[in-house]
Design an enzyme around this catalytic site. Structure first.
Site, PDB file in Angstrom:
ATOM      1  N   GLY A 206       0.826  -1.191   0.000  1.00  0.00           N
ATOM      2  CA  GLY A 206       0.000   0.000   0.000  1.00  0.00           C
ATOM      3  C   GLY A 206       0.865   1.248   0.000  1.00  0.00           C
ATOM      4  O   GLY A 206       2.070   1.203   0.289  1.00  0.00           O
ATOM      5  N   CYS A 207       0.242   2.371  -0.306  1.00  0.00           N
ATOM      6  CA  CYS A 207       0.996   3.630  -0.394  1.00  0.00           C
ATOM      7  C   CYS A 207       1.491   4.089   0.976  1.00  0.00           C
ATOM      8  O   CYS A 207       2.688   4.394   1.143  1.00  0.00           O
ATOM      9  CB  CYS A 207       0.149   4.710  -1.067  1.00  0.00           C
ATOM     10  SG  CYS A 207      -1.560   4.822  -0.467  1.00  0.00           S
TER      11      CYS A 207
END
Length: 403
Positions: A206-207
């Site tokens: 994920g970011c």
């Protein structure tokens, strides 16, 4: 390989790179223009190739993009436009089936690509590798049904958590491909590139976890910071929330303000804690609060940590410098320089720095990325490059956009 037409043109094709073969041309004595494209020399009145065939001749790896109508899918298409080895042969988007990528994303209108199809109608016989950009919860069964020979980079959260029970706890539905989960490799490139190189299925991080783990993991492994009281204040552009139409993401809801969300229960928490716990070989919990910022893209994580006894801020700086000095996409700035999201926009870079807190014994770490590139599609391409045996920076040497 060389080729001659009319005895007047001889070209070594093996030495031509993609951007060179597109532009190379020569004239015969008659004035007729011969154009060279990929590994073919053609005269307009003797040989015609369709654009699709010519592009396919240039490429070595045939790529499918599942969920091409979302932000991460569009970013994959943008990045692959200049990739010398990867060519898109399949794109899916159930709600946009039958449409071209240019009709959905006008900024990609110059790309000559196949129209999007529904996933159920996708033909994978002409595909070597897949970027899966589908929503969480829908990806497991689709990937489970893909041909076994495909290399897969999944940009959803469905294979990031090793514990399928933990996945059910945080995502609210049972995992439907637990056997495949055992095969998945977590794709934090700079930390796990050895495992990624040999993987068939990579769970792209994920970011938020990317921006947080890159600075923290080296410091935890070196025992330079305490494992308790790690506080993370993170902010993202609105594109991080996806392209779906939601009232909370309307312009009037987001503009001219700061929007905290997922307080104490954001789904990236177990992913962050899993990576940090792996680094320490012990359970780590963190305090993490994300916020939406009124900007399209960009992400900053401001991290507060306690330094281990006898450790000072220079020790943190020097260790991060030694860890990342040979990395292309992770950069520690000069001492005292503050990272800003505008300095990574549109690029695959992560910029970071460490600062002495005014509270004795504490340090502040700032890490910035573009949430759609290093935080999603750029890291996914970095991973597929590794999986296919290419230099991991191939197709990713875009410089940040500024202003």
């Amino acid at each position: 390989m060389s080729s001659t037409i009319g005895g007047s043109v001889s070209v070594e094709f093996g030495c031509l790179r993609k951007y060179e073969v597109r532009r190379l041309s020569t004239r015969q004595g008659s004035g007729r223009m011969l154009s060279i494209r990929a590994s073919v020399v053609s005269s307009p009145d003797t040989l015609e190739l369709s654009k699709a065939n010519a592009k396919q001749a240039e490429k070595m790896v045939r790529v499918g993009v599942l969920g091409a109508s979302g932000y991460t899918g569009a970013e994959i298409v943008r990045l692959l436009a200049n990739h010398p080895h990867f060519g898109i042969t399949l794109m899916t988007a159930d709600r946009k089936a039958g449409q071209s990528i240019g009709s959905v994303f006008p900024h990609l209108i110059t790309q000559d690509l196949p129209n999007m199809v529904a996933v159920k109608d996708a033909d994978f016989s002409n595909v070597d590798a897949v970027f899966c950009c589908l929503p969480h919860g829908t990806t497991q069964e689709i990937i489970k049904g893909l041909p076994k020979g495909l290399k897969i980079v999944d940009l959803s959260a469905d294979f990031r958590l090793r514990d399928v029970n933990e996945y059910e706890e945080w995502y609210g539905l049972p995992h439907k491909a637990s056997e495949l989960q055992k095969e998945a490799v977590y794709g934090l490139t700079e930390v796990l590139r050895g495992e990624i190189q040999n993987a068939r299925l990579v769970a792209n991080p994920g970011c938020y976890p990317t921006s947080i783990q890159l600075p923290l993991i080296p410091l935890i492994k070196a025992h330079l910071i305490e494992l308790r009281n790690i506080i993370i204040d993170a902010k993202s552009g609105v594109s991080g929330a996806g392209r779906g139409a939601k009232e909370a993401h309307l312009y009037t809801e987001i503009a001219e303000g700061l929007h905290s969300y997922g307080i104490t229960k954001h789904r990236h928490v177990p992913e962050i804690e899993q990576g940090l716990s792996d680094a320490s070989n012990s359970k780590i919990t963190v305090s993490f609060t994300p916020h939406l910022m009124p900007m399209s893209r960009g992400m900053q994580s401001t991290i507060y940590v306690e330094m281990a006894p006898g450790v000072n801020i220079d020790d943190l700086y020097e260790h991060l410098n030694n860890t990342y000095q040979t990395e292309e996409f992770v950069r520690l700035l000069e001492k005292g320089v503050v990272p800003h999201t505008r300095h990574v926009r549109g690029s695959n870079y992560c910029l970071m720095n460490v600062f002495q807190d005014r509270i004795p014994g504490r340090a502040i770490i700032i890490s910035v990325i573009d949430n759609l590139v290093k935080g999603a599609s750029g890291q996914a391409l970095q991973n597929l490059n590794l999986m296919m045996g290419f230099p991991e920076d191939t197709g990713l040497q875009y410089q940040p956009l500024f202003p």
